[in-house]
Design an enzyme around this catalytic site. Structure first.
Site, PDB file in Angstrom:
ATOM      1  CG  ASP A 576      -2.398   0.627   1.036  1.00 34.90           C
ATOM      2  OD1 ASP A 576      -2.301   1.643   0.019  1.00 34.90           O
ATOM      3  OD2 ASP A 576      -3.113   0.341   1.779  1.00 34.90           O
ATOM      4  CD  GLU A 579       0.504   6.168  -3.713  1.00 35.52           C
ATOM      5  OE1 GLU A 579      -0.443   5.378  -4.037  1.00 35.52           O
ATOM      6  OE2 GLU A 579       0.944   5.940  -2.370  1.00 35.52           O
ATOM      7  CG  ASP A 653      -7.641   4.603  -0.530  1.00 39.71           C
ATOM      8  OD1 ASP A 653      -7.494   3.141  -0.890  1.00 39.71           O
ATOM      9  OD2 ASP A 653      -6.856   5.002   0.222  1.00 39.71           O
TER      10      ASP A 653
END
Length: 982
Positions: A576, A579, A653
């Site tokens: 997760d 980035e 998300d």
């Protein structure tokens, strides 16, 4: 004469391997270097062509006289064994392979590409085809507010190519603006939650470009979006010049009215160096105004300086609607307050005319964001070019890949960036996830309920915060909630499930893993320096995955605390926030400060590539521990080359709205065609509107199905139908819970439909796993924009809500509430069959397809061969001893069935089997070819039940016991007549 021709050809080819200087170029090995005579003020002084293959040519350019050393993060080492010739005619130097010609002007450095027949595929614009500006990384990225010691760190470059009006562009990764054909559009390329940027673009004219750059980039307009007052003359609602009228009304009726010369409330302003206020433009909402429950309106007039089609960028959290010139140009959109979204729209404006504009904003929480900016105007010709801008690089570096088919372009991309693995078979099954399972008891009971209800499932996912609340990054289970993790894992496996766990590259500064990494200088320090706390109130940062030593330590910590510790009971990794997302909603300069400097250089230069080096850590780490167990990673970000690390991406998300569902269709299509084969989404959306939460609570108390709950259940149903026809089939999201029985009761059409499509997915396992094999061995793409298979039909160039899932299924999801039919375009190259009814339909037309609540339209092309396996509750429950082989008449067809052991790397050693199945339409004959290859556990004997569907013989889809022609197969070729000619 023929011998003379062969002799001359041999001499030309021999020249390939002889180094030397001829005319205006120098040849060395497989490279040709051109020193440009008149580069212009910002042009390239040196251009270098490198022949990679018959269809791939690398172009490097620099305003300097030599190239610095560079080791690519995305391109794997290539074999330089392609024959090519070099010729010069006047100023033009031509490098020719058997498939492509690259021409460089020694005078200007202009580059153009042609196919073997001399057709121009791509050429730089005559003026400013490639330009460079020096770039110095500012120390403001580390908060000091000063520049480095006068050192130029690299170059900002811009390249642009002419493009005919009928050209279409695809790729660039995954973005959320519901755009497919990117011709004439703008896209900012950076990594963020819900946004995945890949430096790859493909054209319908037979080529692709991969640029080897890791920095922030822009496709289309190279300039940053402007504040409104810089682009227009503004007038308030009363016609007074200088600003729009902002009216802020809080939930208690308090009203604040003020002029706004810009709508730019997009960032959580970091409480650091005040020198940075200028970077934010000092745009702040009214001090002390409570956004929660408020209503905000911005209204007035904008006056454009020139006629044009203006490109706007809307940034929104909460509910937002935009009106221009009396019409709704952005229907209401919503995003949760902590995770805003960007939406693009265009508006034609006339010079000197005051155009009324009105923005309605209802913030959804006490902290929220909004913004509206506009791109600098460009002419239609400029906007239509293939234009790529990159913020910081050591030089310009890109690869031209010739087609002519898009599959060949994707294959060229994977030649450069690495083969995709054969992903584990179980990954193609159904995954159940939620935000989040809070105990081992919840995990086990959820799996038990799936098995009790006989609902197929393969994978259950443990999301974040299984650790002690203040111990992010220690990779341990909190004992009070997970008293015996090994027993939990054993229980899941005993129920034939797989277990995926969330691991972030994030660490609180109090945990031992942080301290061990930090002692080596492998933690990003700015977040700690600035005392930034996350939404749970604790302080931490991310590790520097660009350092090889840090990657090894990161994996060792995972291994010691999770993988080897629990006897390899964790089957896959959910990476997760890769980035990396150190902090939400910060301006770009501060994101860079938080994400570096990296071990390889500034975070400006390496801004977009974190997820690939992080994937490297896990893939090579796990294979070092258990080399024959397939690795699988799911990551929230992605980058070119990540497929070689057995990595898939999901779209982050996203919101739970119909427009969000529609946006995932184009997001997945452009991501897939970018060359990365495995993609998925939070099926049903992640962040939930309050009205749906309230509706579920009402139902739980009273059993009342309110209108909002009806919509929620239909949204979940349609999204699950959609999810059945993409590479990864995974339900996930915040409360309300996403297990089928928590969405709706057993007798509800939502529950019944979700379970039906789940079971269909498992019947499709032979079809899907064959595609997984093709992905590795043939560089195949599973989720396919229609242009991949029907290029030449202009009507498919921008169809956003239809795609081919493999060669035999055209998925057409329903993206609007209460829609019970939808328009479907049937490409002209063939006839089509309705999957469910078997009814035949002519191609080349738009039909109104039935779309009852229980079904989404799916069509099958003539010539398709579609293998359905047995009903199963997990992916390897039983072998496909009987395959119901649906054959759709009208054209010849073929299908290659691929099988292997499913979870190991023995296929890399040649231990797999294929069976080629062909259909002769004229003879109505099916041929099941000789099996090639073998593996442990392979079925030696099996049956194919061949079901012929034709114009005159519509056959309903029967997944259990269809009537057909039975073929007993022992591995030898079998040819069977299955009908008479029509």
């Amino acid at each position: 004469m023929i011998y003379k021709h062969l002799f001359l050809t041999a001499i030309l080819f021999l020249g390939t391997f002889v180094n030397g200087h001829t005319g205006n170029y120098t040849k060395s090995g497989n490279t040709v270097t051109v020193n440009v005579e008149s580069p212009g003020e910002r042009g390239a002084k040196t251009v270098r062509l490198q022949v990679i293959g018959d269809k791939i040519v690398r172009v490097e350019a620099t305003p300097e006289t030599s190239f610095p050393e560079k080791q690519s993060l995305i391109v794997v080492p290539q074999k330089a064994n392609t024959r090519f010739t070099v010729t010069q005619q006047g100023d033009d130097i031509t490098v020719s392979t058997r498939q492509v010609r690259a021409v460089v002007s020694s005078r200007t450095g202009h580059v153009a590409f042609y196919d073997a027949d001399g057709r121009l595929l791509l050429g730089e614009t005559a003026r400013d085809g490639k330009t460079f500006r020096p770039f110095t990384v500012p120390e403001r990225e580390t908060g000091t507010g000063t520049l480095t010691d006068g050192q130029r760190n690299g170059w900002t470059w811009h390249m642009q190519f002419d493009s005919p009006a009928d050209e279409a562009f695809y790729g660039l990764g995954q973005h959320q603006a519901e755009e497919l054909n990117m011709k004439g559009r703008n896209e900012e390329l950076f990594q963020y939650n819900t946004k995945v940027s890949v430096p790859m673009v493909l054209s319908n004219r037979g080529y692709g470009l991969l640029w080897d750059s890791y920095s922030y980039c822009r496709f289309g307009n190279p300039d940053d979006y402007m504040q409104l007052h810089r682009a227009f003359r503004l007038y308030d609602r009363d016609g007074q010049p200088g600003s729009l009228t902002g009216t802020y009304t809080d939930k208690n009726g308090r009203v604040i009215v003020r002029g706004e010369d810009s709508i730019y409330f997009e960032h959580a302003v970091p409480e650091v160096n005040p020198l940075h206020k200028q970077d934010l433009g000092i745009y702040a909402l009214p001090k002390g105004f409570n956004l929660d429950g408020a209503h905000v309106t911005y209204e007035g007039y904008i006056e454009a300086p020139a006629d044009g089609d203006y490109h706007f960028l809307l940034y929104y959290a909460g509910y937002m609607t935009v009106y221009a010139d009396g019409r709704e140009v952005v229907p209401e959109r919503w995003r949760t307050a902590w995770n805003p979204n960007a939406w693009k729209f265009r508006c034609p404006l006339k010079a000197g005319r005051r155009t009324p504009i009105r923005i309605e904003w209802r913030p959804d929480g006490g902290v929220s964001y909004c913004g509206l900016r506009v791109a600098t105007p460009r002419t239609a010709e400029e906007q239509g070019r293939l234009s790529i801008w990159s913020e910081m690089n050591r030089y310009m570096d890109y690869y031209f890949i010739a087609g002519p088919s898009m599959d060949e372009i994707v294959s060229g991309y994977r030649t450069l960036t690495g083969k995709a693995s054969v992903y584990p078979k179980w990954t193609l099954g159904y995954w159940q996830s939620r935000e989040r399972y809070k105990s081992s008891d919840e995990v086990e009971k959820t799996m038990e309920e799936f098995r009790r209800r006989h609902i197929p499932v393969d994978n259950i996912v443990q999301d974040w915060n299984y650790w002690k609340l203040d111990s992010w990054g220690d990779h341990t289970f909190e004992p009070s909630r997970y008293p015996n993790p090994q027993a939990m894992l054993d229980s899941v496996h005993a129920m034939h499930g797989r277990f995926m766990i969330s691991v972030w590259p994030k660490f609180y500064d109090t945990v031992d893993n942080y301290k061990e990494l930090d002692a080596k200088g492998w933690m990003y320090g700015q977040a700690i320096k600035d005392d930034i706390h996350d939404w749970l109130g604790f302080r931490g940062s991310f590790y520097d995955a660009y350092d090889a030593g840090a990657r090894r330590m990161f994996w060792r910590q995972m291994d010691e605390n999770l993988y080897s510790k629990y006897n390899y009971g964790i089957d896959s990794w959910w990476m997760d926030a890769s980035e990396p997302n150190v902090r939400d909603c910060t301006p770009m300069w501060y994101r860079k400060a938080l994400c570096g400097p990296t071990a390889l250089g500034s975070s400006t230069e390496f801004f977009n590539a974190y997820s690939i080096v992080n994937a490297d850590a896990i893939y090579n780490g796990q294979r070092s521990v258990r080399p024959n167990t397939r690795v699988f990673l799911l990551t929230r970000s992605g980058f070119a080359g990540e497929q070689r690390y057995s990595t898939a991406t999901w779209s982050g998300d996203i919101g739970t709205r119909w427009e969000d569902m529609r946006s995932q269709m184009t997001a997945g299509l452009n991501y897939s065609i970018s060359g990365l084969p495995f993609w998925g989404m939070d099926q049903g959306g992640f962040s939930v509107e309050n009205r749906y939460v309230a509706a579920q609570k009402i139902f739980d108390k009273s059993g009342l199905e309110s209108e909002d709950l009806k919509e929620w259940r239909e949204l979940q149903t349609r999204w699950n139908q959609f999810g059945c026809f993409i590479p990864l089939y995974r339900a996930h999201g915040q409360w309300p819970l996403r297990e089928p029985w928590n969405i709706a009761p057993d007798n509800h059409p939502a529950y019944k439909t979700i379970v039906w499509y789940d079971r269909l997915r498992y019947h499709m396992m032979p079809y899907m796993y064959s595609m997984a094999g093709w992905v590795h061995f043939s560089d195949y793409t599973m989720m396919r924009p229609l242009v991949m298979d029907f290029n030449g039909d202009d009507r498919v160039l921008d169809i956003k809500d239809q795609w081919m899932f493999g060669p035999s299924l055209m998925a057409c999801p329903v993206g609007y509430y209460k829609m019970r039919s939808r328009e479907v375009y049937l490409p002209k190259q063939c006839g089509w069959y309705d999957l469910y009814t078997g009814k035949y339909l002519d191609g080349g037309r738009t039909i109104t397809a039935s779309a009852p609540y229980e079904r989404m339209p799916v069509f099958v092309p003539e010539g398709a061969i579609l293998p359905f396996g047995p009903a199963m509750e997990w992916s390897d429950e039983k072998p496909a001893e009987l395959i119901n082989l649906y054959v759709y008449a009208g054209r010849d067809g073929s299908f290659r069935l691929y099988e292997d052991e499913g979870t190991n790397y023995n296929y890399e050693k040649g231990r797999y089997a294929t069976i080629d199945i062909t259909y002769d339409d004229n003879a109505h004959t099916i041929t099941v070819g000789r099996r090639k290859g073998s593996f442990d556990g392979m079925l030696k004997n099996r049956r194919f039940n061949v079901v012929l569907v034709s114009k005159d013989n519509a056959r309903k889809l029967d997944l259990d016991s269809p009537q057909g022609t039975m073929v007993n197969y022992t591995g030898k070729e079998v040819k069977v007549k299955i009908g008479s000619p029509l």
